[in-house]
Design a protein around this motif. Structure first.
Motif, PDB file in Angstrom:
ATOM      1  N   THR A 126     -43.000   8.256   6.392  1.00  0.00           N
ATOM      2  CA  THR A 126     -42.572   8.834   7.661  1.00  0.00           C
ATOM      3  C   THR A 126     -43.763   9.416   8.428  1.00  0.00           C
ATOM      4  OG1 THR A 126     -42.028  10.864   6.449  1.00  0.00           O
ATOM      5  CG2 THR A 126     -40.223   9.347   6.911  1.00  0.00           C
ATOM      6  N   ASP A 127     -44.765   9.917   7.706  1.00  0.00           N
ATOM      7  CA  ASP A 127     -46.020  10.353   8.319  1.00  0.00           C
ATOM      8  C   ASP A 127     -47.126   9.465   7.770  1.00  0.00           C
ATOM      9  OD1 ASP A 127     -48.191  11.546   9.414  1.00  0.00           O
ATOM     10  OD2 ASP A 127     -47.823  13.541   8.598  1.00  0.00           O
ATOM     11  N   ARG A 170     -44.064   0.853   1.382  1.00  0.00           N
ATOM     12  CA  ARG A 170     -43.990   1.974   2.335  1.00  0.00           C
ATOM     13  C   ARG A 170     -42.559   2.097   2.849  1.00  0.00           C
ATOM     14  NH1 ARG A 170     -48.925  -0.484   3.119  1.00  0.00           N
ATOM     15  NH2 ARG A 170     -50.747   0.902   3.186  1.00  0.00           N
ATOM     16  N   ARG A 171     -41.893   3.141   2.453  1.00  0.00           N
ATOM     17  CA  ARG A 171     -40.498   3.319   2.827  1.00  0.00           C
ATOM     18  C   ARG A 171     -40.359   4.117   4.117  1.00  0.00           C
ATOM     19  NH1 ARG A 171     -36.861   4.834  -2.360  1.00  0.00           N
ATOM     20  NH2 ARG A 171     -35.321   4.681  -0.688  1.00  0.00           N
ATOM     21  N   TYR A 172     -39.280   3.816   4.839  1.00  0.00           N
ATOM     22  CA  TYR A 172     -38.860   4.527   6.054  1.00  0.00           C
ATOM     23  C   TYR A 172     -39.722   4.192   7.280  1.00  0.00           C
ATOM     24  CZ  TYR A 172     -37.003   7.235   2.160  1.00  0.00           C
ATOM     25  OH  TYR A 172     -36.411   7.616   0.971  1.00  0.00           O
ATOM     26  N   ASN A 173     -40.949   3.734   7.075  1.00  0.00           N
ATOM     27  CA  ASN A 173     -41.813   3.338   8.189  1.00  0.00           C
ATOM     28  C   ASN A 173     -42.805   2.307   7.668  1.00  0.00           C
ATOM     29  OD1 ASN A 173     -43.238   3.117  10.554  1.00  0.00           O
ATOM     30  ND2 ASN A 173     -44.074   5.197  10.523  1.00  0.00           N
ATOM     31  N   VAL A 183     -42.824  10.949  17.926  1.00  0.00           N
ATOM     32  CA  VAL A 183     -41.759  11.120  18.918  1.00  0.00           C
ATOM     33  C   VAL A 183     -40.621  12.009  18.399  1.00  0.00           C
ATOM     34  CG1 VAL A 183     -40.041   9.912  20.302  1.00  0.00           C
ATOM     35  CG2 VAL A 183     -42.344   8.980  20.100  1.00  0.00           C
ATOM     36  N   PRO A 184     -40.091  11.794  17.184  1.00  0.00           N
ATOM     37  CA  PRO A 184     -39.087  12.751  16.686  1.00  0.00           C
ATOM     38  C   PRO A 184     -39.638  14.167  16.553  1.00  0.00           C
ATOM     39  CG  PRO A 184     -39.018  10.731  15.409  1.00  0.00           C
ATOM     40  CD  PRO A 184     -40.240  10.652  16.266  1.00  0.00           C
ATOM     41  N   VAL A 335     -34.954  16.328  11.541  1.00  0.00           N
ATOM     42  CA  VAL A 335     -34.955  15.243  12.534  1.00  0.00           C
ATOM     43  C   VAL A 335     -35.529  13.965  11.927  1.00  0.00           C
ATOM     44  CG1 VAL A 335     -35.891  14.473  14.733  1.00  0.00           C
ATOM     45  CG2 VAL A 335     -35.055  16.808  14.490  1.00  0.00           C
ATOM     46  N   ARG A 336     -36.702  14.059  11.310  1.00  0.00           N
ATOM     47  CA  ARG A 336     -37.308  12.864  10.714  1.00  0.00           C
ATOM     48  C   ARG A 336     -36.471  12.340   9.559  1.00  0.00           C
ATOM     49  NH1 ARG A 336     -43.443  15.368  10.786  1.00  0.00           N
ATOM     50  NH2 ARG A 336     -43.943  14.838  12.961  1.00  0.00           N
TER      51      ARG A 336
END
Length: 375
Positions: A126-127, A170-173, A183-184, A335-336
């Protein structure tokens, strides 16, 4: 001609003014010190000792050597020994770990036979900036982790080739798109900037214009004043959040994986808490300038220590301890987690509890600070 007497008189007047407006000038002195400390000590673009969960289905010596090599790299800190795939997934979804490592049951056998042995590493992407350094370090793992174990005939079986392969998922992104992370995160920063500043300057403006006397002359109680003043801004905050989410989807194609109940509840708690904080600031500040300065002083750690601009786990422990007290940190996790991971109330529970506690504490302080007189 320049008159030293008149110039000295003006200078004396300014020094007197400095002593009268101590809050403003204290912030002028504190802000550069805080910025220097945060950027110098707290910010780190290459986070290390990232929490890692492992699922070891092969308890042989090769598996232990791999985990030791990962630990010695400085990027991975094995903190969770999972017993099932479900535990690994849950730890990643809740944000408890940054990586999940799976060593399959036939790993030793495949290494000995030279039969395409693999180790699976799942990263919470996610990051992307938080995982890039650690993922790059995994490239040398196959050639270095088993150098002491593979000797003699075992080393001769696959000369010049790695004994196993590291498969990174790489999960989620998976494409490491920065906009999916930034953005979130802007949702919390924008809401903080607008709601805290609007509310804090609202009562300060009334005090400067003299309209506060009319309000204080009525039998309205502190709780009634706070609810009455904040209720319209709650709707403004929800409208802002809706606009940002729509634009995030339309313009940047940010995934909306679900978890809407946790997202809505988190936004409501954060909006109410931000407004209550603005109300609290307005009870301390005597002018709009002071209210704006105090709001900015709150925004500085919200941007730098929340994980919005820099990886949260890249900061030292003392900076993380400060960041945990910042409500933006917990909203970003909600949010993320909701948009990218689809987490529900159960996994978002710790962050929601922190936001609810923030609302309770700040709301109570705001009511206690509210005065029924202008003195």
């Amino acid at each position: 001609m320049l008159s030293l007497t008149r110039t000295w008189a003006v200078m004396s007047k300014e020094f007197v003014q400095l002593t009268r407006d101590r809050l403003t000038y204290a912030m002028i002195l504190l802000l550069p010190i805080v910025q220097l400390l945060l950027f110098g000590y707290a910010i780190n673009d290459d986070p290390r000792h990232l929490p890692t969960a492992v699922l070891v289905q092969d308890n042989g010596a090769f598996s232990r050597s791999i985990l030791t090599a990962m630990n010695n790299s400085g990027y991975f800190d094995i903190s969770v020994q999972a017993r099932s795939q479900h535990e690994l997934d849950r730890a990643l979804e809740r944000g408890e770990v940054q990586f999940a490592v799976i060593i399959p049951a036939d790993f030793t056998e495949r290494v000995v036979r030279g039969d395409a042995a693999q180790v699976l590493v799942e990263a919470d992407a996610t990051d992307p900036s938080a995982t890039s350094g650690a993922v790059a370090a995994l490239a040398s793992l196959p050639t270095q982790a088993l150098t002491r174990d593979l000797t003699g005939p075992l080393a001769a079986r696959r000369p010049g080739s790695a004994p196993f392969e590291v498969v990174v998922h790489r999960r989620y992104n998976p494409e490491a798109i920065t906009a999916y992370n930034i953005v979130p995160g802007l949702l919390g920063v924008i809401l903080s900037m607008t709601l805290v500043m609007m509310t804090s300057q609202g009562m300060a403006r009334e005090r400067e214009r003299g309209t506060m006397e009319s309000l204080l002359s009525t039998p309205v109680r502190p709780l009634e004043v706070m609810v009455g003043k904040l209720a319209p801004y709650v709707l403004v905050g929800m409208l802002q959040a809706a606009v940002i989410l729509v634009m995030a989807r339309v313009l940047f194609d940010v995934p909306m994986s679900g978890g809407w109940l946790a997202l809505i509840l988190g936004l409501m708690l954060f909006i109410i808490g931000s407004l209550a904080l603005g109300f609290l600031i307005s009870t301390v500040a005597k002018t709009q300038l002071q209210a704006m300065q105090m709001s900015f002083f709150y925004m500085l750690p919200s941007i730098l220590l929340s994980g919005f601009m820099f990886p949260f786990r890249g900061m030292p422990e003392w900076a993380q301890a400060i960041g945990v007290t910042v409500p933006v940190t917990h909203l970003l996790r909600v949010v993320r987690g909701s948009l990218l991971k689809g987490v529900g109330l159960e996994n978002a529970g710790p962050s929601l509890f922190a936001l609810a506690l923030f609302v309770l504490v700040v709301g109570t302080l705001a009511m206690l600070r509210y005065r029924t007189t202008l003195d």
